[in-house]
Design a protein around this motif. Sequence first.
Motif, mmCIF file in Angstrom:
data_model
loop_
_atom_site.group_PDB
_atom_site.id
_atom_site.type_symbol
_atom_site.label_atom_id
_atom_site.label_comp_id
_atom_site.label_asym_id
_atom_site.label_seq_id
_atom_site.Cartn_x
_atom_site.Cartn_y
_atom_site.Cartn_z
ATOM 1 N N ALA A 90 0.870 -1.170 0.000
ATOM 2 C CA ALA A 90 0.000 0.000 0.000
ATOM 3 C C ALA A 90 0.909 1.222 0.000
ATOM 4 O O ALA A 90 1.778 1.358 0.855
ATOM 5 C CB ALA A 90 -0.906 0.012 1.228
ATOM 6 N N LEU A 109 -6.925 5.162 5.380
ATOM 7 C CA LEU A 109 -6.950 3.989 4.513
ATOM 8 C C LEU A 109 -5.629 3.228 4.583
ATOM 9 O O LEU A 109 -5.614 1.993 4.495
ATOM 10 C CB LEU A 109 -7.246 4.403 3.068
ATOM 11 N N VAL A 112 -5.835 1.059 7.589
ATOM 12 C CA VAL A 112 -6.690 -0.100 7.324
ATOM 13 C C VAL A 112 -5.940 -1.138 6.508
ATOM 14 O O VAL A 112 -5.957 -2.333 6.818
ATOM 15 C CB VAL A 112 -7.975 0.335 6.585
ATOM 16 N N ALA A 113 -5.260 -0.695 5.452
ATOM 17 C CA ALA A 113 -4.517 -1.620 4.595
ATOM 18 C C ALA A 113 -3.424 -2.343 5.375
ATOM 19 O O ALA A 113 -3.225 -3.553 5.214
ATOM 20 C CB ALA A 113 -3.912 -0.866 3.414
ATOM 21 N N CYS A 116 -4.735 -5.009 7.549
ATOM 22 C CA CYS A 116 -5.287 -6.134 6.788
ATOM 23 C C CYS A 116 -4.224 -6.925 6.032
ATOM 24 O O CYS A 116 -4.561 -7.786 5.209
ATOM 25 C CB CYS A 116 -6.358 -5.637 5.836
ATOM 26 N N ILE A 168 -3.318 0.031 -3.655
ATOM 27 C CA ILE A 168 -2.911 -1.241 -3.047
ATOM 28 C C ILE A 168 -2.632 -2.211 -4.184
ATOM 29 O O ILE A 168 -3.537 -2.532 -4.967
ATOM 30 C CB ILE A 168 -3.996 -1.815 -2.120
ATOM 31 N N CYS A 233 -9.805 -5.547 3.753
ATOM 32 C CA CYS A 233 -9.931 -4.090 3.806
ATOM 33 C C CYS A 233 -11.384 -3.651 3.644
ATOM 34 O O CYS A 233 -11.865 -2.764 4.374
ATOM 35 C CB CYS A 233 -9.086 -3.453 2.707
ATOM 36 N N LYS A 236 -13.365 -4.358 6.775
ATOM 37 C CA LYS A 236 -13.022 -3.429 7.857
ATOM 38 C C LYS A 236 -13.602 -2.048 7.594
ATOM 39 O O LYS A 236 -14.107 -1.396 8.513
ATOM 40 C CB LYS A 236 -11.501 -3.343 8.005
ATOM 41 N N LEU A 237 -13.540 -1.594 6.349
ATOM 42 C CA LEU A 237 -14.125 -0.300 6.009
ATOM 43 C C LEU A 237 -15.633 -0.297 6.249
ATOM 44 O O LEU A 237 -16.192 0.672 6.774
ATOM 45 C CB LEU A 237 -13.837 0.036 4.547
#
Length: 252
Positions: A90, A109, A112-113, A116, A168, A233, A236-237
């Motif tokens: 990412a 973000l 989050v990436a 994950c 990503i 991802c 989770k988002l």
Amino acid sequence: MKVLVTFAVDAEFAPWRKLRQFSRANLGEIEAYSSPLEDGELVVLLTGVGGRRAWAEATKVIWDGNVDVCISSGLAGALQAQHRPGDVLAAREVHATNWKKVIPSDTDLLQVASACGAKVADAFYSADHVLVHSSEKSELSAKADAVEMESGDIMLEAVAFGAKVIAIRAISDAVEEDMPVDFNRVTTESGDVSIAKIVAQAAAHPGSIPALIRFGRQSRNAAEKLAIVLDACIEKLASNNHMEQAKKVSAR
């Protein structure tokens, strides 16, 4: 919440389609797929190879102004020795060379990436052609961690319309590897990769066949790992968004 994820070609998207239920999206002539999210929708767009083509296709979705999150995804070539085939990266920022701009990924973000399974890298470089020789990749190593062709154009447009953005991508080839064929010569008018043209190049240069088989294996493995990270991802988002919406409701 509407999440847009883009890939250049179907081979990059195919492993994710096996993990998650997608249906064809009704977006006219655009090749797109959708999957429902809690309090939202996931749209996957196949843009074709190349930044200009990707920009043109992505605008057909982005210009509606209702994309909240845009993830430019697919495969990439490593520009640094520490990034190996199968790694999912990412990028903190993307060099949009067609526009001579640098677009930062959204910090939330990126978190989050990373959570994950993606490795956070400094930068991607969106080139205007496939880098065929390892020497070309080495020359760019001072500028970025990986090279691809679409993220800069897509992210620049998505940011302009208010979306949070991130790139990503999974590594298909190491920095020291040449491409087994000249992929600049095997694309179709629609921006897809022509298997017939690849076979013709391989037939003309039989010595390239072992490298082509290895590249195909690496690409499939990379796409499969990318699918796992992307799916995590998205979940989770969606979960984070649902919690935010619930807090807003309870605060009223």
